[in-house]
Write an enzyme that holds these catalytic residues in place. Structure first.
Site, mmCIF file in Angstrom:
data_model
loop_
_atom_site.group_PDB
_atom_site.id
_atom_site.type_symbol
_atom_site.label_atom_id
_atom_site.label_comp_id
_atom_site.label_asym_id
_atom_site.label_seq_id
_atom_site.Cartn_x
_atom_site.Cartn_y
_atom_site.Cartn_z
ATOM 1 N N GLY A 84 38.425 31.102 41.203
ATOM 2 C CA GLY A 84 37.540 32.270 41.112
ATOM 3 C C GLY A 84 38.004 33.371 42.073
ATOM 4 O O GLY A 84 38.056 34.551 41.717
ATOM 5 N N HIS A 85 38.358 32.968 43.303
ATOM 6 C CA HIS A 85 38.866 33.959 44.270
ATOM 7 C C HIS A 85 40.199 34.531 43.792
ATOM 8 O O HIS A 85 40.473 35.721 43.949
ATOM 9 C CB HIS A 85 39.113 33.317 45.641
#
Ligand code: PAF
Length: 287
Positions: free
Chosen positions: A32-33
């Site tokens: 996600g990052h």
């Protein structure tokens, strides 16, 4: 890729001419990052990722000390995502003493996560303001999973005149539907299975909002959409799978509950604990 604290950042920043994109993180990076970094990479010439576990945003009984800090693995993920500078300041560098002057998150910061975690958003906005000042980015990318945080950063950018473009990236989910979060590491396999009631509740709400139910003839009304999600969560609560902290359909601009005739952009917010782990998720909706 360079890695450093405040001095190294300032020296690096002074040498750069292109557009700089900032992805603020507390580390324990996951894909996600990396999606945030990839987006920053696409929008800017240079990408800075900050890795700093900010004590100001943790309550006394929260997980500041045990918050995961897999720094070497985080650096590899930054490298993979094409980050140019990893800003990883030491605690004493960011806060040589407890800050007296802080950003106050106001009414929007006192509800939902802010009610459950008093002072949390003041801490978030204070460190984000410091990161904006130190990195001096042209744009910044935040995940929309932490939607209340996003709404507050947007408000701060406007209220305090930061000349920074704010980009929100939709929630990134694992294959089973759970929103990616560094805290998912705390979930045992059975906790994880129980946590799936959260994305299932959002799916049920989305279906009603689309008017996709068997007897539905158009898009659902705000109350019907919220009820659809609540039915799934209530079942999970009755089974003892999770403890609900809040579930609410709110206006996107103000985070105030949607009235029955609301028309416009809304957010369905959910927060629950599963096996002691605090999870949040949300669904954007148009009425
Ligand atoms: O979303 C986070 O990881 C943190 O709240 C942030 C924005 C990096 C501030 O510490």
């Amino acid at each position: 890729m360079e890695v450093g604290g405040i001095q190294a950042l300032r020296a690096w920043r002074a040498r750069q001419a292109g557009r700089v994109g900032l992805v603020p993180t507390m580390g324990a990076l996951h894909s996600g990052h990396q999606a945030l970094m990839t987006r920053a990479r696409a929008e800017a010439d240079l990408v800075v990722t900050s890795i700093f576990v900010n004590p100001l945003q943790f309550g006394r009984d929260e997980d500041f000390v045990q918050y995961p800090r897999p720094f070497a693995a985080d650096l590899e993920k930054c490298e993979e995502a094409g980050v140019d500078f990893v800003f990883a300041p030491a605690l004493g560098e960011m806060y040589p003493s407890a800050p007296e002057v802080r950003v106050v998150s106001g009414r929007m910061g006192a509800v939902f996560e802010g009610e459950a975690r008093p002072g949390h958003f003041d801490g978030v906005l204070t460190v984000v303001a410091k990161l904006f000042t130190l990195v001096d980015p042209d744009l910044t990318v935040f995940g929309l999973k932490d939607i209340q945080q996003f709404c507050l950063v947007r408000r701060m950018v406007g209220d305090l005149n930061f000349d920074i473009e704010l980009i929100g990236l939709p929630v990134v989910r694992d294959a089973d539907g759970l929103a990616m979060s560094s805290r998912n590491e705390y979930l045992s396999p059975s906790d994880r299975a129980r946590a799936l009631a959260i994305p299932r509740a959002l799916d049920a709400a989305a279906e009603v909002a689309r008017g996709a139910g068997a007897e539905a003839s158009g898009g659902g009304l705000p109350g019907e959409v919220e009820d659809a999600a609540r039915a799934v969560i209530d079942d999970a609560v009755r089974r003892g799978d999770l403890e609900l902290i809040y579930l609410s359909l709110v206006e996107e601009a103000t985070l105030q509950p949607c009235g029955p005739d609301f028309r416009g952009s809304a957010l369905l917010l959910v927060s629950a604990t599963v096996g002691g782990t605090h999870l949040i998720d949300n669904l954007p909706l148009e009425f």
